[in-house]
Design a protein around this motif. Structure first.
Motif, PDB file in Angstrom:
ATOM      1  N   PRO A 299      -4.050   1.841   0.458  1.00 27.34           N
ATOM      2  CA  PRO A 299      -4.493   2.531   1.671  1.00 27.34           C
ATOM      3  C   PRO A 299      -5.910   3.065   1.448  1.00 27.34           C
ATOM      4  CG  PRO A 299      -2.462   3.516   0.779  1.00 27.34           C
ATOM      5  CD  PRO A 299      -3.023   2.627  -0.275  1.00 27.34           C
TER       6      PRO A 299
ATOM      7  N   PRO B  59       0.829  -1.211   0.000  1.00 28.30           N
ATOM      8  CA  PRO B  59       0.000   0.000   0.000  1.00 28.30           C
ATOM      9  C   PRO B  59       0.863   1.262   0.000  1.00 28.30           C
ATOM     10  CG  PRO B  59       0.047  -0.981   2.199  1.00 28.30           C
ATOM     11  CD  PRO B  59       0.749  -1.948   1.284  1.00 28.30           C
TER      12      PRO B  59
ATOM     13  N   GLY C  42      13.140  -2.593   0.515  1.00 24.10           N
ATOM     14  CA  GLY C  42      14.297  -2.726  -0.359  1.00 24.10           C
ATOM     15  C   GLY C  42      14.269  -3.947  -1.264  1.00 24.10           C
TER      16      GLY C  42
END
Ligand code: FMN
Length: 249
Positions: free
Chosen positions: A42, A19, A177
């Protein structure tokens, strides 16, 4: 590719399209569902009356024809004025998957479990994970160092095995990452049941952000990323642009 996350959710690949406030949109969710992964947005990206309800109904229809799924991210903090209204809309529409951020996930877990939806909680440390585990969450999103936006203090090599050791029966999704198959394989080797990828999808065709933003995602390496607390009060990874330098660094 089967893990306990794909089994819990019925999706084909153990990947979450993470999100992202002001980035996640319907086209991205459709693409995730079509590809067989979990698209999560979201609820705060849909603030106009009726928008969230209508979107969830369309995504349910799309999910029924494809091998992926979708979920919502709820900021479960009193500072989110739309929290109660959004939770009600999500429960009425039987959203299948939730990611909770920040405060206590108690209400979301109780409401979601009334119809067998799954709730994964963002955690960055053992203390918060303990609280979520006690409340009966179905899994953790382990937000580690290097995550785009708000990041955790620990490297995934430490956070994932520690969560697995303390909570052996709770699945852990790695976030932060990860952008390649190598990264996914590394997280699974550490004990994760899947991964949550955000930043990489900002540069997707479906994302409705500027070309400048997409190009800066593509052209930036680790030495272009800086952490600041001046954006929101908590440590946040951002691209070191002239604008960022002037305002937050
Ligand atoms: C632009 C942006 C916006 C984000 N917005 C949210 C959000 O609204 N709620 C949330 O729980 N996480 C948010 N995140 C975090 C992501 O859900 C995810 O944990 C993170 O992107 C994973 O790290 P990665 O970007 O290195 O893949 C955001 C991340 C980015 C990059």
């Amino acid at each position: 590719m089967k893990t306990n996350f794909t089994e819990q959710t019925g999706i084909a690949y153990p990947i979450i399209m993470a999100p992202m406030f002001l980035v996640s949109n319907e086209a991205m969710m459709q693409s995730a569902i079509r590809t067989g992964i979990m698209g999560v947005f979201p609820t705060l990206n849909y603030r106009k009356e009726g928008e969230l309800d209508a979107l969830i109904k369309r995504l349910h229809q799309f999910k029924s024809e494809n091998q992926g799924s979708f979920g919502v991210n709820l900021i479960v903090q009193k500072t989110n004025p739309l929290y109660n209204r959004h939770l009600k809309i999500c429960v009425e529409n039987k959203v299948p998957f939730y990611i909770t951020s920040l405060g206590s996930p108690r209400e979301v877990i109780e409401a979601a479990h009334s119809y067998s939806a799954k709730v994964y909680c963002d955690v960055t440390n053992i203390g918060h994970a303990e609280k979520c585990a006690k409340l009966g969450c179905d899994g953790f999103i382990a937000v580690g160092q290097g995550a785009g936006g708000h990041a955790g203090p620990y490297a995934q090599t430490v956070l994932i095995p520690t969560l697995r050791k303390h909570f052996p029966s709770i699945p852990v999704i790695a976030a932060g990452g990860i952008a390649t198959g190598d990264g996914i394989a590394a997280m699974i080797a550490l004990g994760a049941t899947g991964v949550s990828i955000g930043t990489r999808y900002i540069a997707s065709t479906e994302a409705e952000v500027s070309d400048e933003y997409k190009n800066s995602i593509l052209n930036s390496g680790m030495d272009n990323i800086v952490m600041t607390e001046r954006l929101s009060g908590t440590p946040c990874n951002i691209i070191n642009t002239p604008y960022a330098k002037k305002n937050w660094l």
